[in-house]
Design a protein around this motif. Structure first.
Motif, PDB file in Angstrom:
ATOM      1  N   ALA A 280      -0.513 -23.637   3.944  1.00  0.00           N
ATOM      2  CA  ALA A 280      -0.455 -23.293   2.522  1.00  0.00           C
ATOM      3  C   ALA A 280       0.458 -24.253   1.770  1.00  0.00           C
ATOM      4  O   ALA A 280       0.145 -24.699   0.658  1.00  0.00           O
ATOM      5  CB  ALA A 280       0.019 -21.854   2.348  1.00  0.00           C
TER       6      ALA A 280
ATOM      7  N   ALA B 292       5.936 -20.438   0.561  1.00  0.00           N
ATOM      8  CA  ALA B 292       5.354 -21.013   1.767  1.00  0.00           C
ATOM      9  C   ALA B 292       6.151 -22.201   2.284  1.00  0.00           C
ATOM     10  O   ALA B 292       6.293 -22.394   3.499  1.00  0.00           O
ATOM     11  CB  ALA B 292       3.907 -21.429   1.503  1.00  0.00           C
TER      12      ALA B 292
ATOM     13  N   GLN C 132      -0.560 -26.700  -1.270  1.00  0.00           N
ATOM     14  CA  GLN C 132       0.154 -26.714  -2.552  1.00  0.00           C
ATOM     15  C   GLN C 132       0.601 -28.132  -2.902  1.00  0.00           C
ATOM     16  O   GLN C 132       0.499 -28.569  -4.060  1.00  0.00           O
ATOM     17  CB  GLN C 132       1.347 -25.766  -2.498  1.00  0.00           C
ATOM     18  CG  GLN C 132       0.970 -24.296  -2.428  1.00  0.00           C
ATOM     19  CD  GLN C 132       2.148 -23.403  -2.088  1.00  0.00           C
ATOM     20  OE1 GLN C 132       3.304 -23.857  -2.071  1.00  0.00           O
ATOM     21  NE2 GLN C 132       1.882 -22.135  -1.807  1.00  0.00           N
TER      22      GLN C 132
ATOM     23  N   TYR D 211       1.676 -20.701   6.864  1.00  0.00           N
ATOM     24  CA  TYR D 211       2.584 -21.099   5.782  1.00  0.00           C
ATOM     25  C   TYR D 211       2.623 -22.614   5.644  1.00  0.00           C
ATOM     26  O   TYR D 211       2.651 -23.164   4.535  1.00  0.00           O
ATOM     27  CB  TYR D 211       3.989 -20.568   6.040  1.00  0.00           C
ATOM     28  CG  TYR D 211       4.081 -19.064   6.067  1.00  0.00           C
ATOM     29  CD1 TYR D 211       3.557 -18.290   5.036  1.00  0.00           C
ATOM     30  CD2 TYR D 211       4.693 -18.410   7.130  1.00  0.00           C
ATOM     31  CE1 TYR D 211       3.640 -16.910   5.063  1.00  0.00           C
ATOM     32  CE2 TYR D 211       4.788 -17.038   7.170  1.00  0.00           C
ATOM     33  CZ  TYR D 211       4.257 -16.285   6.142  1.00  0.00           C
ATOM     34  OH  TYR D 211       4.347 -14.926   6.173  1.00  0.00           O
TER      35      TYR D 211
ATOM     36  N   GLU E 115       4.197 -14.090  -0.230  1.00  0.00           N
ATOM     37  CA  GLU E 115       4.682 -15.103   0.706  1.00  0.00           C
ATOM     38  C   GLU E 115       4.240 -16.510   0.337  1.00  0.00           C
ATOM     39  O   GLU E 115       4.967 -17.482   0.589  1.00  0.00           O
ATOM     40  CB  GLU E 115       4.194 -14.788   2.135  1.00  0.00           C
ATOM     41  CG  GLU E 115       4.786 -13.526   2.745  1.00  0.00           C
ATOM     42  CD  GLU E 115       3.882 -12.314   2.498  1.00  0.00           C
ATOM     43  OE1 GLU E 115       4.040 -11.331   3.221  1.00  0.00           O
ATOM     44  OE2 GLU E 115       3.017 -12.394   1.584  1.00  0.00           O
ATOM     45  N   GLN E 116       3.037 -16.618  -0.250  1.00  0.00           N
ATOM     46  CA  GLN E 116       2.533 -17.949  -0.571  1.00  0.00           C
ATOM     47  C   GLN E 116       3.430 -18.671  -1.577  1.00  0.00           C
ATOM     48  O   GLN E 116       3.497 -19.902  -1.588  1.00  0.00           O
ATOM     49  CB  GLN E 116       1.114 -17.847  -1.127  1.00  0.00           C
ATOM     50  CG  GLN E 116       0.102 -17.294  -0.134  1.00  0.00           C
ATOM     51  CD  GLN E 116       0.020 -18.124   1.128  1.00  0.00           C
ATOM     52  OE1 GLN E 116      -0.231 -19.321   1.075  1.00  0.00           O
ATOM     53  NE2 GLN E 116       0.250 -17.505   2.280  1.00  0.00           N
TER      54      GLN E 116
END
Length: 524
Positions: free
Chosen positions: A464, A439, A468, A461, A435-436
Motif C-alpha cells: 500500500a 501504511a 501511495q 502495508y 491503517e492505509q
C-alpha cells in the motif's frame, strides 16, 4: 504564512509572540532569568555572518532575484536555529514562509517535506486563494497533499499518465504553485534536514532550483556535514555536484562557536558571567557546538556544581572535580537518571519511532493510566528531552536526534525487533479501519521487526505504501517500500512473492534503476 517570533534557545522550537515558557521543552522565555541557565530567547550569538548572508539573499529575492542556499554543519551546530531566525525576519518583512522537514529512516510519506510545507499553506489559505494559485495543477497536487483535497473537495481526480509523464506533471504543478505564491508575496521555502530526504524530494528541489533566479523565492535547505553523515551512495551526495553545475546555489558552512562566543553565549543565556577557566573547559569539551554547550551548562547547574553569588557564577571545585563529561551521551544519561522510572521507560519505548508520536499511540503502547502517561510526557518536556512537534493534531518528538539514538542504541537487537512489533500493533489498534493512512509507518515498523514471526502481516502495508508513493510519482520511494515487501514476503506463497518481485522490477525501472530492475526480474 507562518511566523516564528520567539525561538527557544533550549530546543530551537518556535513559540507564539508573548509566550513566557517554551511549549516544547518548558524553558523560560523571559530574559536574564538567573534561575534558568538557558533563559534568553532573543539570544543569537556567533551567527551574524551566516544570518547577514541569508538576509542579503532574502532581500535579493524580494527584488526578484531568487536562489537556493544550503546551511551545512554537524548535528547540534545550530542550522535549524539559524533558519528559524531567518524565517522570523522574513515573516516580519511580510514574506510567506513555508517549512518542510525530512525525517530519519523510511517511514515518511512520498515527497514528505514538500507535502508538509504545502499542507501548512493549505490550512492557512482560503479556498478561493488556493483555487486561484493552484489553477490546473489542483488535481495533481491534491493527490500528494491531503489538506488540499480537504479544502477543495470538488477537485477532480488527475488522469493517469506514464511514470515519467506523471513525475513531470507533479514537478510542474508544484513549481507553478510555489511561483504563484511568490507572485502574491515574496516566499521563503525551508527544507530542513536534507540528509534524511528521499531521492524524489531531492529531484523536485533540483527542478525548483532551475526556476529560482527570476523569482521572488529564497529556497533554504539544511543538512549535516557530508564528511560525517553522508555516505557515498546517499542521494544528496549525488545531487550536490549536479546543483553546482546547473545553478548558482550558495553553501554556508556553519562552524562551532569560538571560545569568545562560548563565553558570551554562556553569560548571556545564564544571565551572569562564568569563570574564564570554566568557559575554557566547556569550549574544549564541546568544540563550540551550541547544543553540547547548552547540555554541559545544564548539567553543571542541575548538579549544583556552579552557584550564583551576587552577579557572578562561581564554584569552589577544581576543573577536575567539576567532572565535565567527556561525551554528550553521558549528559543524556545523567538527565535521564533524574526522571522517574516510568518516564524513562516511556522514552525508551518512544525511541522506536523514527518520527513524531502521538498520545493515543503511546497510550496503546503502554500500560500507564492516562494521568500517569501525561505526567511522564510532562517530565520529558520539562527535562528538554522531548518537545511538542508542529504537527496537527499535536504530537511529540525528541528534542534532538542524539537523545533518541542514545536510548535506541542501548537496546539489543532482539529487544529492538520486539519494540518495533509492539509499535506496529499499537498503530493498528489506534488506527483500526484507517491503517492505509499510516501504511508507510506500519510497513517500516514491520520491516524493522522482520526477524519475528508474523512479519507477513506487514506485507500489505508495504504494498500500500508503495502504491501511495507511485500515485505521487515518487518512484524511488515506491521501490523502497517494494523492497520492504520483498523482505517481508518470505512466508507467502511463491506466486505472491513473484508478484512482489515483478512490482519491484517495474518500480525500479520507473525510477531508472535499470540494473536493479534486471536483478529483480531474474529473482522473480
Amino acid at each position: 504564512m507562518s511566523a516564528f517570533p520567539v525561538i527557544c534557545p533550549g530546543c530551537g522550537l518556535a513559540n507564539h509572540e508573548g509566550a513566557t515558557a517554551c511549549i516544547g521543552c518548558g524553558l523560560s522565555l523571559l530574559p536574564s532569568d538567573p534561575r534558568n541557565p538557558l533563559a534568553d530567547a532573543s539570544l543569537f550569538i556567533g551567527r551574524r555572518r551566516e544570518l547577514d548572508s541569508l538576509r542579503r539573499s532574502l532581500d535579493a529575492a524580494f527584488a526578484g532575484h531568487g536562489r537556493l542556499m544550503l546551511l551545512v554543519g554537524e548535528a547540534g551546530i545550530g542550522k535549524t536555529w539559524i533558519a528559524r531566525e531567518l524565517a522570523r525576519y522574513a515573516a516580519e518583512r511580510g514574506a510567506t514562509v513555508l517549512w518542510g522537514r525530512c525525517f530519519e529512516d523510511d517511514w515518511q510519506p512520498a515527497y514528505g517535506p514538500w507535502a508538509e510545507a504545502i499542507g501548512e499553506f493549505a490550512r492557512s489559505a482560503s479556498p478561493e486563494q488556493l483555487q486561484r494559485l493552484l489553477g490546473s495543477g489542483a488535481p495533481t497536487l491534491a493527490r500528494l497533499v491531503p489538506q488540499l483535497r480537504n479544502a477543495l473537495p470538488d477537485t477532480p481526480e488527475a488522469p493517469s499518465l506514464l511514470p515519467d509523464d506523471e513525475r513531470v506533471r507533479l514537478y510542474d504543478a508544484t513549481i507553478r504553485f510555489v511561483l504563484a505564491i511568490a507572485e502574491d508575496k515574496p516566499l521563503l521555502l525551508v527544507i530542513d534536514d536534507l540528509h534524511w530526504a528521499d531521492r524524489d524530494s531531492l529531484r523536485l528541489l533540483r527542478y525548483l532550483a532551475r526556476s529560482l533566479p527570476s523569482s521572488r523565492i529564497l529556497a533554504l535547505g539544511t543538512y549535516r556535514d557530508p564528511e560525517i553523515d553522508l555516505a557515498e551512495q546517499h542521494p544528496l551526495a549525488d545531487l550536490l555536484p549536479v546543483l553546482r553545475r546547473e545553478t548558482d546555489y550558495q553553501q554556508i558552512n556553519v562552524r562551532g562557536f569560538t571560545k569568545e562566543d562560548v563565553g558570551a553565549y554562556l553569560s548571556h543565556s545564564s544571565g551572569r558571567p562564568l569563570p574564564a577557566a570554566l568557559v575554557q573547559a566547556i569550549y574544549q569539551e564541546t568544540v563550540g557546538n551550541p547544543f553540547y554547550v547548552r547540555e554541559v551548562l545544564r548539567h553543571l547547574t542541575e548538579e549544583g556544581k556552579i552557584h550564583l553569588h551576587g552577579d557572578r557564577w562561581f564554584t569552589d571545585l577544581s576543573l577536575d572535580e567539576l567532572g565535565i563529561p567527556e561525551g554528550i551521551r553521558q549528559l543524556v544519561h545523567r538527565r535521564l537518571s533524574r526522571l522517574s522510572v516510568k518516564a524513562t521507560g516511556l522514552l525508551r519505548l518512544a525511541a522506536g519511532f523514527t518520527g513524531s508520536f502521538d498520545f493515543p499511540t503511546l497510550q496503546a503502547l503502554t500500560d500507564l493510566t492516562e494521568e500517569l502517561l501525561l505526567d511522564c510526557i510532562d517530565e520529558g518536556l520539562r527535562a528538554g528531552l522531548l518537545r511538542v512537534s508542529e504537527d496537527s493534531p499535536p504530537s511529540y518528538e525528541f528534542a534532538h536526534a542524539i537523545v533518541r539514538h542514545t536510548l535506541y542504541d542501548e537496546l539489543n537487537p532482539d529487544r529492538r525487533a520486539r519494540l518495533h512489533r509492539r509499535i506496529a500493533g499499537a498503530l493498528e489498534q489506534v488506527y483500526a479501519g484507517r491503517e492505509q493512512e499510516h501504511a508507510t509507518e506500519l510497513a517500516s515498523q514491520y520491516h524493522a521487526s522482520a526477524s519475528l514471526p508474523g512479519a507477513l502481516n506487514g506485507f500489505p502495508y508495504a504494498l500500500a505504501a508503495a502504491e501511495q508513493a507511485r500515485a505521487a510519482s515518487a518512484h524511488d520511494r515506491a521501490a523502497t517500500f517494494l523492497r520492504m515487501a520483498r523482505n517481508l514476503s518470505w512466508e507467502s506463497p511463491p506466486p505472491d512473492r513473484a508478484k512482489a518481485f515483478c512490482k519491484l522490477a517495474v518500480a525500479e525501472a520507473e525510477a531508472l534503476m535499470l540494473d536493479e530492475a534486471q536483478r529483480s526480474v531474474d529473482d522473480a
